[in-house]
Design a protein around this motif. Structure first.
Motif, PDB file in Angstrom:
ATOM      1  N   LEU A 199      97.479  47.215  -6.569  1.00 15.28           N
ATOM      2  CA  LEU A 199      96.142  48.048  -6.302  1.00 15.28           C
ATOM      3  C   LEU A 199      94.948  47.564  -7.283  1.00 15.28           C
ATOM      4  O   LEU A 199      94.004  47.193  -7.083  1.00 15.28           O
ATOM      5  CB  LEU A 199      95.927  49.266  -6.096  1.00 15.28           C
ATOM      6  N   ALA A 200      95.686  47.346  -8.753  1.00 21.64           N
ATOM      7  CA  ALA A 200      94.758  46.903 -10.011  1.00 21.64           C
ATOM      8  C   ALA A 200      94.165  45.551  -9.721  1.00 21.64           C
ATOM      9  O   ALA A 200      93.421  45.322  -9.776  1.00 21.64           O
ATOM     10  CB  ALA A 200      95.629  47.074 -11.177  1.00 21.64           C
ATOM     11  N   LYS A 201      95.264  44.438  -9.126  1.00 23.86           N
ATOM     12  CA  LYS A 201      94.770  43.257  -8.909  1.00 23.86           C
ATOM     13  C   LYS A 201      93.554  43.199  -7.783  1.00 23.86           C
ATOM     14  O   LYS A 201      92.771  42.356  -7.908  1.00 23.86           O
ATOM     15  CB  LYS A 201      95.903  42.634  -8.468  1.00 23.86           C
ATOM     16  N   LYS A 224      86.521  40.459   3.688  1.00 24.77           N
ATOM     17  CA  LYS A 224      87.836  40.653   3.135  1.00 24.77           C
ATOM     18  C   LYS A 224      88.235  39.615   2.030  1.00 24.77           C
ATOM     19  O   LYS A 224      88.102  38.532   2.414  1.00 24.77           O
ATOM     20  CB  LYS A 224      88.891  40.728   4.533  1.00 24.77           C
ATOM     21  N   LEU A 225      88.647  40.106   0.833  1.00 24.15           N
ATOM     22  CA  LEU A 225      88.883  39.170  -0.104  1.00 24.15           C
ATOM     23  C   LEU A 225      90.295  39.406  -0.890  1.00 24.15           C
ATOM     24  O   LEU A 225      90.626  38.575  -1.507  1.00 24.15           O
ATOM     25  CB  LEU A 225      87.968  39.440  -1.551  1.00 24.15           C
ATOM     26  N   GLY A 226      91.033  40.342  -0.230  1.00 21.08           N
ATOM     27  CA  GLY A 226      92.510  40.652  -0.507  1.00 21.08           C
ATOM     28  C   GLY A 226      92.875  41.727   0.233  1.00 21.08           C
ATOM     29  O   GLY A 226      92.272  42.627   0.778  1.00 21.08           O
ATOM     30  N   SER A 227      94.351  41.857   0.184  1.00 21.01           N
ATOM     31  CA  SER A 227      94.709  43.097   0.610  1.00 21.01           C
ATOM     32  C   SER A 227      96.113  43.396   0.023  1.00 21.01           C
ATOM     33  O   SER A 227      96.817  42.704  -0.609  1.00 21.01           O
ATOM     34  CB  SER A 227      95.276  42.726   2.249  1.00 21.01           C
ATOM     35  N   VAL A 228      96.559  44.713   0.398  1.00 16.85           N
ATOM     36  CA  VAL A 228      97.862  45.242  -0.197  1.00 16.85           C
ATOM     37  C   VAL A 228      98.654  46.062   0.833  1.00 16.85           C
ATOM     38  O   VAL A 228      98.032  46.967   1.518  1.00 16.85           O
ATOM     39  CB  VAL A 228      97.665  46.259  -1.391  1.00 16.85           C
ATOM     40  N   ASN A 229      99.770  45.661   1.260  1.00 18.10           N
ATOM     41  CA  ASN A 229     100.675  46.233   2.202  1.00 18.10           C
ATOM     42  C   ASN A 229     101.439  47.669   1.461  1.00 18.10           C
ATOM     43  O   ASN A 229     101.728  47.712   0.470  1.00 18.10           O
ATOM     44  CB  ASN A 229     101.607  45.433   2.788  1.00 18.10           C
ATOM     45  N   PRO A 267      87.059  39.695  -7.968  1.00 16.19           N
ATOM     46  CA  PRO A 267      85.737  39.623  -8.143  1.00 16.19           C
ATOM     47  C   PRO A 267      84.870  39.813  -6.905  1.00 16.19           C
ATOM     48  O   PRO A 267      85.598  39.322  -5.778  1.00 16.19           O
ATOM     49  CB  PRO A 267      85.397  38.054  -8.604  1.00 16.19           C
ATOM     50  N   ASN A 268      83.848  40.707  -7.087  1.00 14.46           N
ATOM     51  CA  ASN A 268      83.256  40.931  -5.902  1.00 14.46           C
ATOM     52  C   ASN A 268      83.749  42.032  -4.827  1.00 14.46           C
ATOM     53  O   ASN A 268      83.114  42.261  -4.091  1.00 14.46           O
ATOM     54  CB  ASN A 268      82.763  39.728  -4.942  1.00 14.46           C
ATOM     55  N   VAL A 269      84.852  42.448  -5.237  1.00 10.15           N
ATOM     56  CA  VAL A 269      85.336  43.493  -4.387  1.00 10.15           C
ATOM     57  C   VAL A 269      84.528  44.796  -4.787  1.00 10.15           C
ATOM     58  O   VAL A 269      84.426  45.641  -5.912  1.00 10.15           O
ATOM     59  CB  VAL A 269      86.909  43.856  -4.482  1.00 10.15           C
ATOM     60  N   THR A 270      84.113  45.621  -3.873  1.00 11.12           N
ATOM     61  CA  THR A 270      83.155  46.808  -4.283  1.00 11.12           C
ATOM     62  C   THR A 270      83.813  48.037  -3.443  1.00 11.12           C
ATOM     63  O   THR A 270      83.354  49.002  -3.887  1.00 11.12           O
ATOM     64  CB  THR A 270      81.576  46.658  -3.891  1.00 11.12           C
ATOM     65  N   GLU A 271      84.343  47.567  -2.324  1.00 13.75           N
ATOM     66  CA  GLU A 271      85.239  48.854  -1.620  1.00 13.75           C
ATOM     67  C   GLU A 271      86.468  48.556  -1.231  1.00 13.75           C
ATOM     68  O   GLU A 271      86.638  47.256  -0.986  1.00 13.75           O
ATOM     69  CB  GLU A 271      84.252  48.944  -0.018  1.00 13.75           C
TER      70      GLU A 271
END
Length: 244
Positions: free
Chosen positions: A65-67, A101-106, A72-76
Motif C-alpha cells: 500500500l505504501a508503494k 488507474k495508476l496501480g493496484s494491490v490485491n 506519483p499523481n495518485v490522489t485517491e
C-alpha cells in the motif's frame, strides 16, 4: 514514392499498436474485468451469505500500500468490488484526479472463525480524542465502538440472508467501488502495522461500507502504542460509487 508509402504504412501500424496497448491497460486483466462484471449480476442468496460469512476481513500488506500511495499523481484509492467463488473480492486501485488507474494491490482473505475475541478490542476501549489529526483524517475517523457495531450488523445481515441486494445497492444500482483520499491510507502505514484490514460493515444508512483497521503481524487490532489500551485510528468515510 514507394518508400513514402511503406513509411506511411509503418507509421499507421505503429500508431494502431500504441492505441491498442493503451486501451488494454485501461481495461485491466481479463480476470479482473470478469470478476467486476460477475459482482454486478451475482445472486446474493444463501450460498453467497454462507460463503461471505466466513470472510473476516480483506488483508492489504502495508508495504504494498505504501508503494501505491507514493506513486506519483495518485490522489485517491478505490476499493474495487469483484465476485468469485460465491464471495466478494476486493482490490485497491490507486487513481489520479481524472480517475485514471495508476496501480493496484490485491487482497488476501482473512478467514478466522475465532476472530470475535480480537475484534472485541474495538468496543472495549475508549478512543484517543486528544490526538492531533488533520481535518481530512477527522472527517473519515470512525469511533471504534461504532465500527464494531457496523461490522457486527453486516455479519447479522448475512445470517438472516435478507435484503442483501438492498444494502449493497443505491437506487437499484449495485455498488462498484468505494473512494477514499490516499492521504488517509498513508496515515495508517505506521511501523509494526503489518496489514490494513478492510472489514465490511453496515453504516448508519444501512448500506454496506468498508472499514479500515490497522492490524499487527498476527492480524490482531493494532494498538495506538505499545503501552496504550486504545486501538489505532479506524477509518471509514469512503464514498460508494454509485451514487458518488
Amino acid at each position: 514514392m514507394k518508400k513514402l508509402t511503406v513509411l506511411a504504412s509503418f507509421v499507421v501500424a505503429f500508431f494502431m499498436f500504441s492505441c491498442q496497448k493503451e486501451s488494454s491497460q485501461e481495461e485491466g486483466t481479463p480476470t479482473e474485468a470478469s470478476q467486476k462484471e460477475a459482482w454486478l449480476t451475482a445472486n446474493l442468496d444463501a450460498k453467497f451469505a454462507a460463503s461471505q460469512k466466513q470472510v473476516t476481513a480483506y488483508l492489504f500488506p502495508t508495504s504494498e500500500l505504501a508503494k501505491l500511495v507514493q506513486t506519483p499523481n495518485v490522489t485517491e484509492v478505490r476499493f474495487v468490488l469483484g465476485y468469485a467463488d460465491n464471495t466478494l473480492q476486493i482490490q485497491v486501485d490507486g487513481v489520479d484526479k481524472a480517475g485514471k488507474k495508476l496501480g493496484s494491490v490485491n487482497s488476501s482473505l482473512l478467514k478466522e472463525s475465532a476472530y470475535d475475541a480480537k475484534l472485541a478490542a474495538l468496543k472495549e476501549v475508549s478512543d484517543n480524542t486528544t490526538k492531533k489529526r488533520s481535518a481530512l483524517l477527522k472527517k473519515h475517523l470512525l469511533v471504534s465502538k461504532e465500527a464494531f457495531g457496523w461490522i457486527e450488523a453486516w455479519q447479522n445481515k448475512l445470517s438472516t440472508v435478507k435484503d442483501l441486494e438492498e444494502v449493497t445497492s443505491y437506487d437499484g444500482l449495485r455498488i462498484r467501488h468505494f473512494n477514499l483520499e490516499a492521504e488517509v491510507v498513508a496515515a495508517m502505514l505506521k511501523t509494526n502495522t503489518a496489514n490494513i484490514g478492510v472489514f465490511l460493515g453496515l453504516n448508519t444508512k444501512g448500506k454496506v461500507t468498508t472499514i479500515l483497521v490497522g492490524l499487527d503481524k498476527n492480524n490482531a487490532i493494532k494498538k495506538a502504542s505499545l503501552t496504550a489500551k486504545d486501538p489505532d485510528d479506524v477509518y471509514d468515510g469512503t464514498r460508494p460509487s454509485p451514487p458518488y
